[in-house]
Design a protein around this motif. Structure first.
Motif, PDB file in Angstrom:
ATOM      1  N   PRO A   1       0.817  -1.116   0.101  1.00  0.00           N
ATOM      2  CA  PRO A   1       0.027  -0.065   0.117  1.00  0.00           C
ATOM      3  C   PRO A   1       0.855   1.206   0.113  1.00  0.00           C
ATOM      4  O   PRO A   1       1.973   1.411   0.527  1.00  0.00           O
ATOM      5  N   LYS A   2       0.377   2.396  -0.598  1.00  0.00           N
ATOM      6  CA  LYS A   2       1.083   3.552  -0.510  1.00  0.00           C
ATOM      7  C   LYS A   2       1.118   4.341   0.800  1.00  0.00           C
ATOM      8  O   LYS A   2       0.198   3.952   1.594  1.00  0.00           O
ATOM      9  N   GLY A   3       2.103   4.773   1.250  1.00  0.00           N
ATOM     10  CA  GLY A   3       2.249   5.359   2.487  1.00  0.00           C
ATOM     11  C   GLY A   3       2.268   4.432   3.564  1.00  0.00           C
ATOM     12  O   GLY A   3       2.013   4.837   4.868  1.00  0.00           O
ATOM     13  N   ALA A   4       2.800   3.257   3.309  1.00  0.00           N
ATOM     14  CA  ALA A   4       3.215   2.130   4.483  1.00  0.00           C
ATOM     15  C   ALA A   4       4.343   1.632   4.586  1.00  0.00           C
ATOM     16  O   ALA A   4       5.281   1.966   3.562  1.00  0.00           O
ATOM     17  N   ILE A   5       4.819   1.102   5.832  1.00  0.00           N
ATOM     18  CA  ILE A   5       6.123   0.584   5.813  1.00  0.00           C
ATOM     19  C   ILE A   5       5.708  -1.053   5.554  1.00  0.00           C
ATOM     20  O   ILE A   5       5.072  -1.468   6.249  1.00  0.00           O
ATOM     21  N   TYR A   6       6.391  -1.590   4.726  1.00  0.00           N
ATOM     22  CA  TYR A   6       6.118  -2.986   4.212  1.00  0.00           C
ATOM     23  C   TYR A   6       7.666  -3.611   4.672  1.00  0.00           C
ATOM     24  O   TYR A   6       8.600  -3.448   4.009  1.00  0.00           O
ATOM     25  N   GLY A   7       7.161  -4.648   5.294  1.00  0.00           N
ATOM     26  CA  GLY A   7       8.542  -5.656   6.150  1.00  0.00           C
ATOM     27  C   GLY A   7       8.559  -6.711   5.196  1.00  0.00           C
ATOM     28  O   GLY A   7       7.580  -7.480   5.343  1.00  0.00           O
TER      29      GLY A   7
ATOM     30  N   ILE B   1       8.461   9.588   8.306  1.00  0.00           N
ATOM     31  CA  ILE B   1       8.462  10.040   6.850  1.00  0.00           C
ATOM     32  C   ILE B   1       7.069   9.308   6.184  1.00  0.00           C
ATOM     33  O   ILE B   1       6.451   9.958   5.260  1.00  0.00           O
ATOM     34  N   THR B   2       6.655   7.932   6.602  1.00  0.00           N
ATOM     35  CA  THR B   2       5.424   7.368   5.985  1.00  0.00           C
ATOM     36  C   THR B   2       4.299   8.145   6.338  1.00  0.00           C
ATOM     37  O   THR B   2       3.284   8.420   5.610  1.00  0.00           O
ATOM     38  N   ASN B   3       4.316   9.002   7.594  1.00  0.00           N
ATOM     39  CA  ASN B   3       3.082   9.593   8.022  1.00  0.00           C
ATOM     40  C   ASN B   3       3.016  11.026   7.423  1.00  0.00           C
ATOM     41  O   ASN B   3       2.115  11.641   7.235  1.00  0.00           O
ATOM     42  N   ASP B   4       4.392  11.711   7.451  1.00  0.00           N
ATOM     43  CA  ASP B   4       4.387  13.136   7.121  1.00  0.00           C
ATOM     44  C   ASP B   4       4.455  13.359   5.618  1.00  0.00           C
ATOM     45  O   ASP B   4       3.577  14.115   5.350  1.00  0.00           O
ATOM     46  N   SER B   5       5.177  12.343   4.892  1.00  0.00           N
ATOM     47  CA  SER B   5       5.247  12.886   3.604  1.00  0.00           C
ATOM     48  C   SER B   5       4.625  11.445   2.731  1.00  0.00           C
ATOM     49  O   SER B   5       4.805  11.595   1.465  1.00  0.00           O
ATOM     50  N   HIS B   6       4.071  10.727   3.530  1.00  0.00           N
ATOM     51  CA  HIS B   6       3.315   9.426   2.501  1.00  0.00           C
ATOM     52  C   HIS B   6       4.290   8.857   1.764  1.00  0.00           C
ATOM     53  O   HIS B   6       3.983   8.179   0.758  1.00  0.00           O
TER      54      HIS B   6
END
Length: 771
Positions: free
Chosen positions: A69-75, A222-227
């Motif tokens: 998904p966009k704007g997420a951290i994918y492990g 950065i995922t929260n602020d700049s997506h």
């Protein structure tokens, strides 16, 4: 539990009342349509990737599905060798799938206008992939220029990242950093231009736990602020508990793709490691009911109750269905959980990324100025940081041409001959003295002839007591020739000259100079044969002239006029010099260019630059520009030393010589590019260069005329890069021919054609050799 606490992006309006599981299924399990692809950062479907062929190919990715998904951290989690790095290489466009499709940021990687590879992604590979000779600040400047950042923005980001990652002073060289600091420097490069998609391949290996948490905090920020979307790989499973979504990869298949909390809850596990173990067991049981897993391990693992009958392993049919289900992602399969009928919101039709409207000039654009600026700046900076190496590279051809001019082509001197002269007394032999009478004297002519050998040909004479002693000197290797003069040699020679056709046989035999030589060395024996005969002709003409007789009487009745080209007494240096000059320039250009490209490849810089959006054409042009300056310096020094200091024959236009040598150096550079792109190590490149050196030297007419080769080899030589240029340069230097002669312009055409061939091969290898 709210979605934000679990790391989910904000819900779409139609999904406002859904629970967590439904939200997750809506986001990553919706149909793979164009609209949904545009809503996701990465979408991988039915990905197959294998290496090798035949009966046992190495399957790395096996029908893999993945949704980021966009704007997420994918492990992305998995053991070493499970396919993580290969999957990431396919996502960034550096490797191609055997089958399946990948969409990244709404477009296909590598398509025009997708920005992938390019500035929309930041990539940190497993290896450090940085130049050790650059400082940290210079490294960030280089990658900032590639991303088209201004110097002020690069400086601001540099200060921020060095502080964030707890790095030392920016003026410290990368090679002087510790292993952990180099990994952090590599991470800083990926974070520098604040990309939309950040791909980090095991970024926290060897990093202090406190600093590791700081890095994770920054990624969350950065995922929260700049997506920004982040894909991070690791084989430390619990490290990814802070990720919004994790994908469990094993054996080229995605076992699950959900939030960490959901997986622990769904599989009733205390840790992600337990979840991974259970899913691994289920995968093995699904592949084959009588699996090789130890029975006690299977019994200890509690598999959660799953409503989907496809996961009931009570019989062989269900086991086969499990295998099919595991071909897709277990946790993202809507059949494996409560059915959700909600569909994605309607989206207006969008053209594929490959067909995104762009200007005509954009489509024609092959190179970008800021990319070339960064690459050329980097190449020249590397040269300045390696002054010793560059001085050696520039000075080496000068040393080689000096060695050639001093060592090759000169007539041998100091050659020893053993003389048995029966006109000399015993005392003369013991004293090694043979009296010479000048003028029109008919006495001791043998001594006069030997004197001319010593003075004109620099031969060393050793008088022997008898013939066998002279022959024995040759047999023992202490002399190259044995000369025998009969007791009445002088009188017989005079009588033979005066009597002509009426001379008796005994007189003719006694006036002959007996010579026995060592013919094992062709060059020495041929030159000695020539000198003995030429000296005798000079000796006869001198005596005739001093006795007021026409000297031509003592010569062979042929009159060699002034040569049309060349000199009466040609030397091997003038013959070999054109080929040697071209060979030195060609192969040194091969060495420097292949070395430069292989350094980038083996340090990972080439791959990293290509992912950053640099094209193969840009890399090639930047290397041509920088290496051309080195090659031009080499060529200039070689020509100056050859024609100014050693005064090699130069009859033709010097600018034609310069142009042909520069084209030859450019051809060598391009051949070096081909080698560096075709092989993987410096050792292999050295073998290829050495393997091509000897055939070119032997077959291109450099050390032996082409006319002396077998007919088949003569045909092969026409297709070698230095054959026609050598003939062309030889004609310019010794005949003074210009471009109106076919031999000359054929050389220019041949070398230019090889330049084009090598450039095209290099571009194709850079573009398609991805695995």
């Amino acid at each position: 539990m709210d979605a934000e606490a679990d790391g989910l992006p904000p819900a779409p309006p139609q999904a406002s009342g859904m629970d967590l599981a439904a939200r997750r299924r809506l986001f990553i399990s919706q149909p793979s349509t164009l609209a949904t692809r545009r809503q996701q950062a990465v979408c991988v479907r039915r990905a197959h990737k294998m290496y090798g062929g035949g009966k046992n190919p190495n399957i790395v990715l096996d029908g893999l599905n993945m949704t980021v998904p966009k704007g997420a951290i994918y492990g992305l989690l998995g053991a070493s060798g499970c396919g993580k790095t290969t999957l990431l290489s396919c996502i960034v466009g550096r490797r191609r799938l055997n089958s399946g499709e990948i969409w990244v940021l709404g477009g296909r990687p590598g398509s025009r206008g997708s920005g992938v590879p390019g500035p929309r992604i930041g990539y940190m590979p497993q290896e450090v992939a940085l130049y050790g000779e650059f400082t940290m600040r210079e490294t960030l400047i280089y990658f900032g220029l590639i991303a088209h950042m201004s110097r002020s923005d690069i400086e601001d980001r540099t200060e921020f990242l060095l502080k964030l990652l707890n790095m030392p002073n920016g003026s410290k060289f990368v090679k002087n950093l510790s292993g952990g600091q180099q990994r952090r420097m590599s991470l800083a490069v990926a974070l520098l231009h604040e990309p939309e998609l950040l791909i980090l391949d095991e970024p926290t290996v060897g990093v202090d736990p406190v600093l590791r948490q700081s890095i994770w905090d920054h990624l969350v920020k950065i995922t929260n602020d700049s997506h920004t979307t982040v894909i991070i790989t690791t084989h430390y499973i619990e490290e990814c508990a802070q990720a919004h979504v994790i994908g469990l990869l094993r054996g080229g298949k995605m076992l699950a793709e959900e939030s960490p909390h959901f997986l622990r809850q769904q599989y009733n596990a205390d840790s992600l490691e337990d979840v991974f173990l259970k899913l691994s067991v289920m995968q093995n049981m699904g592949k084959r009911r009588r699996s090789s897993i130890a029975q006690e391990i299977v019994e200890q693992v509690t598999v959660p109750a799953i409503s989907n009958p496809a996961l009931d392993i009570s019989d062989e049919q269900h086991a086969a269905e499990i295998s099919g289900e595991f071909g897709d992602n277990i946790s993202m399969s809507s059949a494996a959980r409560d059915p959700i009928t909600t569909t994605a919101p309607a989206a207006p039709p969008l053209p594929p990324a490959d067909e995104t409207p762009t200007s005509f000039w954009y489509n024609l654009q092959v190179m970008q100025k800021h990319h070339l600026h960064a690459l050329i700046w980097k190449n020249f900076l590397w040269m300045m940081r390696n002054v010793g190496i560059m001085l050696f590279i520039v000075g080496l051809p000068v040393v080689q041409i000096l060695l050639f001019c001093y060592a090759i082509g000169h007539d041998p001197t100091g050659l020893k001959i053993a003389v048995s002269n029966h006109e000399m007394s015993k005392e003369m032999v013991e004293e090694q003295f043979c009296p010479v009478a000048r003028g029109c004297h008919q006495s001791m002519l043998s001594c006069r002839y030997i004197d001319m050998l010593v003075r004109n040909k620099s031969m060393v004479v050793n008088y022997m007591a008898d013939d066998e002693a002279a022959y024995d000197e040759v047999r023992r290797g202490r002399a190259w020739a044995a000369l025998v003069f009969q007791p009445n040699y002088t009188s017989a020679l005079v009588e033979r000259t005066e009597m002509g056709r009426y001379a008796e046989n005994d007189t003719i035999e006694e006036s002959d100079l007996g010579i026995r030589m060592d013919w094992t060395n062709q060059q020495i024996s041929t030159l000695m044969y020539r000198d003995l005969q030429y000296t005798f002709l000079d000796f006869v003409q001198v005596i005739l002239a001093e006795c007021d007789v026409n000297p031509k009487i003592g010569t062979v009745p042929t009159d060699f006029k002034e040569p049309i080209y060349g000199y009466r007494n040609p030397n091997f240096t003038d013959f070999a010099a054109p080929g040697v000059i071209l060979t030195i320039i060609f192969f040194l250009s091969v060495a420097i260019t292949s070395g430069a490209m292989l350094i980038e490849r083996n340090e990972g810089m080439l791959e990293r630059c290509l992912v950053a959006g640099i094209t193969g054409t840009e890399i090639l042009l930047s290397q041509v520009v920088t290496q051309f300056t080195v090659m031009f310096s080499q060529t200039s020094f070689v020509l100056i030393v050859s024609f100014y200091f050693f005064e090699l024959t130069l009859v033709g236009n010097v600018w034609l010589v310069v142009a042909l040598c520069i084209l030859n150096g450019l051809c060598g550079m391009c051949f070096g590019f081909v080698i560096s792109c075709a092989v993987d190590t410096e050792r292999t490149a050295t073998y290829v260069a050495m393997g091509s050196f000897l055939p070119i030297v032997m077959l291109c007419g450099i050390i032996w005329p082409i006319e002396g080769m077998y007919p088949l080899l003569q045909s092969i030589t026409l297709f070698l890069p230095l054959t026609k240029p050598t003939e062309s340069l030889r004609s310019i230097l010794q005949r003074g021919w210009d471009m109106s002669y076919p031999t000359v312009y054929y050389g220019f055409i041949s070398i230019s054609a090889w330049v084009v061939v090598f450039l095209v091969l290099t571009i194709l290898l850079i573009k398609f050799k991805k695995g």
